[in-house]
Write a protein that holds these residues in place. Structure first.
Motif, short mmCIF file in Angstrom:
data_model
loop_
_atom_site.label_atom_id
_atom_site.label_comp_id
_atom_site.label_asym_id
_atom_site.label_seq_id
_atom_site.Cartn_x
_atom_site.Cartn_y
_atom_site.Cartn_z
N LEU A 1 0.82 -1.21 0.00
CA LEU A 1 0.00 0.00 0.00
C LEU A 1 0.86 1.26 0.00
O LEU A 1 0.44 2.31 -0.50
CB LEU A 1 -0.93 -0.02 1.22
CG LEU A 1 -2.04 1.04 1.26
CD1 LEU A 1 -2.91 0.97 0.01
CD2 LEU A 1 -2.89 0.85 2.52
N ARG A 2 2.05 1.16 0.56
CA ARG A 2 2.96 2.31 0.57
C ARG A 2 3.25 2.82 -0.83
O ARG A 2 3.38 4.03 -1.06
CB ARG A 2 4.28 1.91 1.25
CG ARG A 2 4.24 1.87 2.76
CD ARG A 2 5.49 1.25 3.34
NE ARG A 2 6.71 1.81 2.74
CZ ARG A 2 7.93 1.32 2.93
NH1 ARG A 2 8.09 0.25 3.70
NH2 ARG A 2 8.97 1.87 2.38
N PHE A 3 3.37 1.90 -1.78
CA PHE A 3 3.66 2.32 -3.15
C PHE A 3 2.55 3.19 -3.71
O PHE A 3 2.80 4.21 -4.36
CB PHE A 3 3.87 1.11 -4.06
CG PHE A 3 3.94 1.46 -5.52
CD1 PHE A 3 5.04 2.14 -6.03
CD2 PHE A 3 2.90 1.14 -6.39
CE1 PHE A 3 5.11 2.49 -7.38
CE2 PHE A 3 2.96 1.48 -7.73
CZ PHE A 3 4.06 2.16 -8.23
N PHE A 4 1.30 2.82 -3.45
CA PHE A 4 0.17 3.58 -3.98
C PHE A 4 0.05 4.95 -3.31
O PHE A 4 -0.36 5.92 -3.94
CB PHE A 4 -1.11 2.77 -3.85
CG PHE A 4 -1.14 1.58 -4.76
CD1 PHE A 4 -1.47 1.72 -6.10
CD2 PHE A 4 -0.78 0.33 -4.29
CE1 PHE A 4 -1.47 0.62 -6.95
CE2 PHE A 4 -0.78 -0.78 -5.14
CZ PHE A 4 -1.12 -0.63 -6.47
N ALA A 5 0.44 5.02 -2.03
CA ALA A 5 0.45 6.32 -1.35
C ALA A 5 1.53 7.22 -1.97
O ALA A 5 1.32 8.42 -2.17
CB ALA A 5 0.70 6.13 0.14
N ALA A 6 2.70 6.63 -2.25
CA ALA A 6 3.77 7.39 -2.91
C ALA A 6 3.35 7.82 -4.30
O ALA A 6 3.69 8.92 -4.77
CB ALA A 6 5.05 6.56 -2.96
#
Length: 382
Positions: A17-22
């Protein structure tokens, strides 16, 4: 003492999910030009992904360190701070030095070396030398206060009382709303980001205010580790919460009302992001959790820190072209995004991971001789 029931370690779905937030932050800086106002607003509102990172940071750190800081905070603090330093500082400082050299070496670099730039009321200092780095300054402050927060929460009974935990969470959320309302007043709402009294300075990039997001993440982790009991029926409810939070966040991001208020900086997003993180961990068998846990997505999530730090620096390569062809705009954006992802993965593999390993092993080796020395001294006494 109430012991945690869940294990520590990585949670793949949250890493993914961190990737989509970035990615949200990326599109806020490099939006695809479109006449569709909702779609354009969705992109330019992507800076709210930073709120996700601060809440997630509190959750992951508490998930992994809660028990040891409850038992012995003083003994646990040095190793904790070292591990956090090894995780984020090498790449951060490498890009700071690179940016400083690109500026001709005229910008005072000490605030950036010490990662104190976010405390400055001057926007050009706070976001100077690689603008996304202001959030690293905030993150380091959050790392420093974590060893203090857990003993405080223990003293308040937060670690052993679910009712007290929920009460504190409600106080924090109410405080965020009240502060946002205060900054929405006419005399403050019109202040530009460059004004030291603006909501951008205090609510978006302010370390003290962002500790509220961090605390919400910690409370969510405490709830999950100490009070949540897995039941088949509750999993379905939390799965519904996951999808509801995603829809709600997208609705907020496309709202012109939110975009024109002080709530956009954080208050509108803190609670839904907290619930999203918690619900994904609880309902780990849902399709979206499985998607986020895929190896490729997790790899991108692991490289998201590098992605976040490098994307603005590479922005000089992305020159918007005046064209009416949406296909050209999307293709242009996709190529640039692919390049940024490739560079970030390379930085993660070649700088982040090796430096982290070297730093941790270096201090581990320093600890070993001291233990051997103590053993030798004890043998000599005997």
């Amino acid at each position: 003492m109430l012991l945690s029931q869940k294990k520590s370690g990585n949670i793949p779905a949250l890493t993914g999910l961190r990737f989509f937030a970035a990615l949200m932050v990326f599109f806020s800086h490099f939006p695809i030009q479109t006449e569709n106002q909702k779609l354009f607003l969705l992109q330019t509102s992507g800076f709210n992904g930073v709120t996700f990172f601060f809440v997630l940071s509190g959750f992951i750190i508490a998930y992994n360190y809660l028990d040891r800081f409850e038992l012995n905070p003083l003994q646990s603090t040095p190793r904790f701070l070292l591990s956090r330093f090894a995780r984020i500082y090498p790449l951060y400082i490498a890009l700071i030095i690179f940016s400083w050299m690109n500026s001709g070496g005229y910008t005072p670099i000490l605030p950036y070396i010490l990662a104190t730039q976010a405390w400055s009321g001057d926007l050009f200092v706070a976001t100077g030398l690689n603008s996304p780095s202001w959030s690293i300054s905030v993150e380091i402050f959050l790392y420093i206060i974590f060893p203090i927060l857990i003993p405080v929460f223990r003293t308040l009974g937060i670690l052993t009382s679910q009712n007290k935990l929920i009460a504190l969470a409600l106080i924090i959320i109410s405080s965020q709303i009240a502060i946002a309302i205060y900054f929405s007043m006419p005399e403050r709402a019109s202040l530009l980001a460059t004004d030291p009294a603006s909501s951008h300075r205090w609510l978006y990039r302010g370390p003290a205010y962002r500790s509220l997001d961090f605390a919400l993440g910690i409370l969510a982790a405490i709830y999950y580790k100490r009070f949540f009991k897995h039941k088949t029926s509750s999993t379905g409810i939390w799965s519904f919460v996951t999808y509801s939070c995603i829809v709600y966040i997208f609705t907020l991001a496309t709202s012109s009302t939110i975009a024109g208020s002080s709530f956009k900086w954080d208050a509108a997003y803190a609670l839904p992001y907290t619930l999203l993180i918690l619900s994904i961990v609880i309902s780990s068998k849902t399709q979206i959790a499985k998607l986020l846990s895929g190896k490729k997505i997790v790899m991108l999530g692991e490289a998201s820190f590098a992605f976040y730090l490098i994307h603005v620096l590479l922005g000089s390569m992305y020159i918007r072209q005046p064209t009416e062809s949406m296909f050209f705009l999307i293709a242009h954006q996709a190529l640039f995004l692919g390049f940024v992802i490739s560079v970030s993965v390379g930085l993660h593999i070649c700088i982040e991971k090796p430096c982290q390993k070297i730093i941790l092993e270096l201090f581990r080796k320093k600890e070993v001789p001291s233990k051997i020395s103590i053993e030798n001294q004890s043998a000599a006494i005997k």
